[in-house]
Design an enzyme around this catalytic site. Structure first.
Site, PDB file in Angstrom:
ATOM      1  CB  SER A   1      38.715  32.179  49.077  1.00 29.65           C
ATOM      2  OG  SER A   1      38.926  33.562  49.132  1.00 29.65           O
TER       3      SER A   1
ATOM      4  CE  LYS B   1      37.228  34.321  51.753  1.00 34.54           C
ATOM      5  NZ  LYS B   1      36.935  35.071  50.515  1.00 34.54           N
TER       6      LYS B   1
ATOM      7  CE1 TYR C   1      39.179  36.479  54.347  1.00 32.67           C
ATOM      8  CE2 TYR C   1      40.752  38.191  53.793  1.00 32.67           C
ATOM      9  CZ  TYR C   1      39.802  37.281  53.403  1.00 32.67           C
ATOM     10  OH  TYR C   1      39.464  37.151  52.078  1.00 32.67           O
TER      11      TYR C   1
ATOM     12  CE1 TYR D   1      34.635  34.328  46.689  1.00 34.00           C
ATOM     13  CE2 TYR D   1      35.947  33.481  44.879  1.00 34.00           C
ATOM     14  CZ  TYR D   1      35.778  33.713  46.217  1.00 34.00           C
ATOM     15  OH  TYR D   1      36.747  33.339  47.098  1.00 34.00           O
TER      16      TYR D   1
ATOM     17  CB  VAL E   1      42.805  34.612  44.434  1.00 31.25           C
ATOM     18  CG1 VAL E   1      41.471  35.238  44.111  1.00 31.25           C
ATOM     19  CG2 VAL E   1      43.305  35.003  45.802  1.00 31.25           C
TER      20      VAL E   1
END
Ligand code: GLN
Length: 309
Positions: free
Chosen positions: A64, A67, A191, A243, A261
Site C-alpha cells: 500500500s 498508493k 492495482y 488506516y 502489508v
C-alpha cells in the site's frame, strides 16, 4: 544534526530481540512466505546523507505504500477533480473494509484505503491500456527514487490476483455505483501490480524525498509536485496513512507515514529527511509492528515531529 548512524544502529540493536513479533500478511500467499525475522531502516536526509541499519538492502513488497505514488500521479493527471471520486477523511475502519462504501454511495473515504486506491488506479488508467498504466507507475517510482533497477514482483501480483476476493468485491461495488470507469479486471490488474513493486529501504526512502523537500527531489533536482501539493499529500499520509491506526501513529511518531502489508513504512520529516523502515510482522490493524516501534524511537531520539516546528 544528531548522529543519525548511531541512532539507527541503536534502534536496530534495541529491536533485535523482538524480531519475529507480529504476524505476516498471510492472506496473500506470496507474502506469507517472507521470513518475519527481518528489520531494515534507512534515513535519507534532504542533504543526501544516507544512514542505514539491518536489512535496509533487502527487497520487499511495498504494497500500500504504492498508493502514495499513484495518488501523486492521479493528482498530476486530473488535479483537484480527483476529490469528486474519493474523499479526504480518515476511515476509522480496516484497510479493506466495505461497509462505509454502501453508506457513502461508492465514494471511498480516502485514497489510502483499498477502495480509495482502486478508484485512484481507475483514474490513472484513463486513456491507457492496463500495461501502460503499470508502466507509467513503474517509470514514476524509478524517477523519484532515481533508480532504474526497481521492478515489479510478478509472483506477488499473481498471488494477489488469484486470492483478492475482497478487492474484487470492493471494485465491483464501486463499479455498480459508477465510480469505476474501466472494467474491474483492468483496474485491479493495475492495482495488484502497483502493490507488487519491490523496493528496499534505501530505494523507498529516496523515492519519498520529494515529499520531504517541498515537492522536488533535492538530490536530482527533479521537480515532482508543487510545494503545496507535497504538503497536502503529507497531510493525507498523516491522517489516513495507517488506516485505523492513523491516530495512534500520529500520536506516537508525529510524522506523515504510509504503511503497507509487506511490512514497510515510508515516513516523512518535512525539510529534514525521508525514512523507510521494514519488518514483515504486522500489528492488528495491518501496520508493521516493529517498523512503527522503530519510527517511534527515531522520533523520540531526533525530536522530529510535525507538531513541534
Ligand atoms: N495489496 C494489498 C491489498 O489490497 C494492500 C493492502 C495494504 O498494504 N494495506 O490487500
Amino acid at each position: 544534526m544528531a548522529d543519525l548512524q548511531a541512532i539507527v544502529d541503536d534502534i536496530h540493536a534495541a529491536l533485535l530481540p523482538r524480531l519475529g513479533e507480529g504476524a505476516v500478511a498471510d492472506y496473500i500467499p506470496q507474502l506469507a512466505k517472507v521470513d518475519p525475522k527481518q528489520l531494515g531502516l534507512a534515513i535519507v536526509t534532504t542533504d543526501g546523507d544516507i544512514n542505514i541499519a539491518g536489512d535496509a538492502g533487502t527487497q520487499f513488497s511495498i504494497q500500500s505504500i504504492s498508493k502514495v505514488f499513484m495518488l501523486t500521479l492521479a493528482l498530476g493527471k486530473v488535479g483537484e477533480q480527483l476529490w469528486n471520486r474519493v474523499g479526504r477523511e480518515p476511515s476509522g475502519s480496516a484497510f479493506n473494509s466495505i461497509v462505509q462504501l454502501e453508506h457513502e454511495h461508492g465514494i471511498p473515504r480516502n485514497p489510502f484505503i483499498n477502495a480509495g486506491a482502486i478508484a485512484v488506479s481507475d483514474v490513472v488508467l484513463s486513456g491507457h491500456q492496463p500495461r501502460e498504466a503499470i508502466g507509467e507507475l513503474l517509470q514514476f517510482v524509478r524517477y523519484v527514487a532515481d533508480d532504474e533497477t526497481i521492478s515489479i514482483d510478478e509472483s506477488v501480483a499473481r498471488s494477489e490476483t488469484s486470492t483478492g476476493y475482497r478487492n474484487f468485491a470492493l471494485a465491483n461495488f464501486m463499479r455498480a455505483f459508477g465510480n469505476l470507469h474501466h472494467p474491474v479486471e483492468h483496474v485491479l490488474g493495475v492495482y495488484f501490480h502497483q502493490c507488487a513493486v519491490s523496493m528496499n529501504c534505501v530505494q523507498l526512502a529516496k523515492a519519498g524525498l520529494y515529499l520531504a523537500a517541498r515537492g522536488t527531489n533535492p538530490l536530482t533536482g527533479h521537480s515532482v509536485v508543487s510545494p503545496k501539493r507535497a504538503r497536502r499529500i503529507n497531510a493525507l499520509m498523516l491522517t489516513c496513512g495507517h488506516y485505523d491506526g492513523s491516530g495512534d501513529f500520529a500520536y506516537r511518531v508525529g510524522l506523515p507515514g504510509k504503511s503497507g502489508v509487506g511490512g514497510g513504512i515510508l515516513a516523512v520529516a518535512p525539510g529534514i529527511a525521508s525514512i523507510a523502515v521494514w519488518s514483515p510482522g504486522l500489528n492488528k490493524v495491518g501496520n508493521s509492528l516493529l517498523g512503527s516501534a522503530a519510527l517511534e524511537m527515531l522520533a523520540a531520539r531526533t525530536g522530529w515531529s510535525v507538531f513541534d516546528m
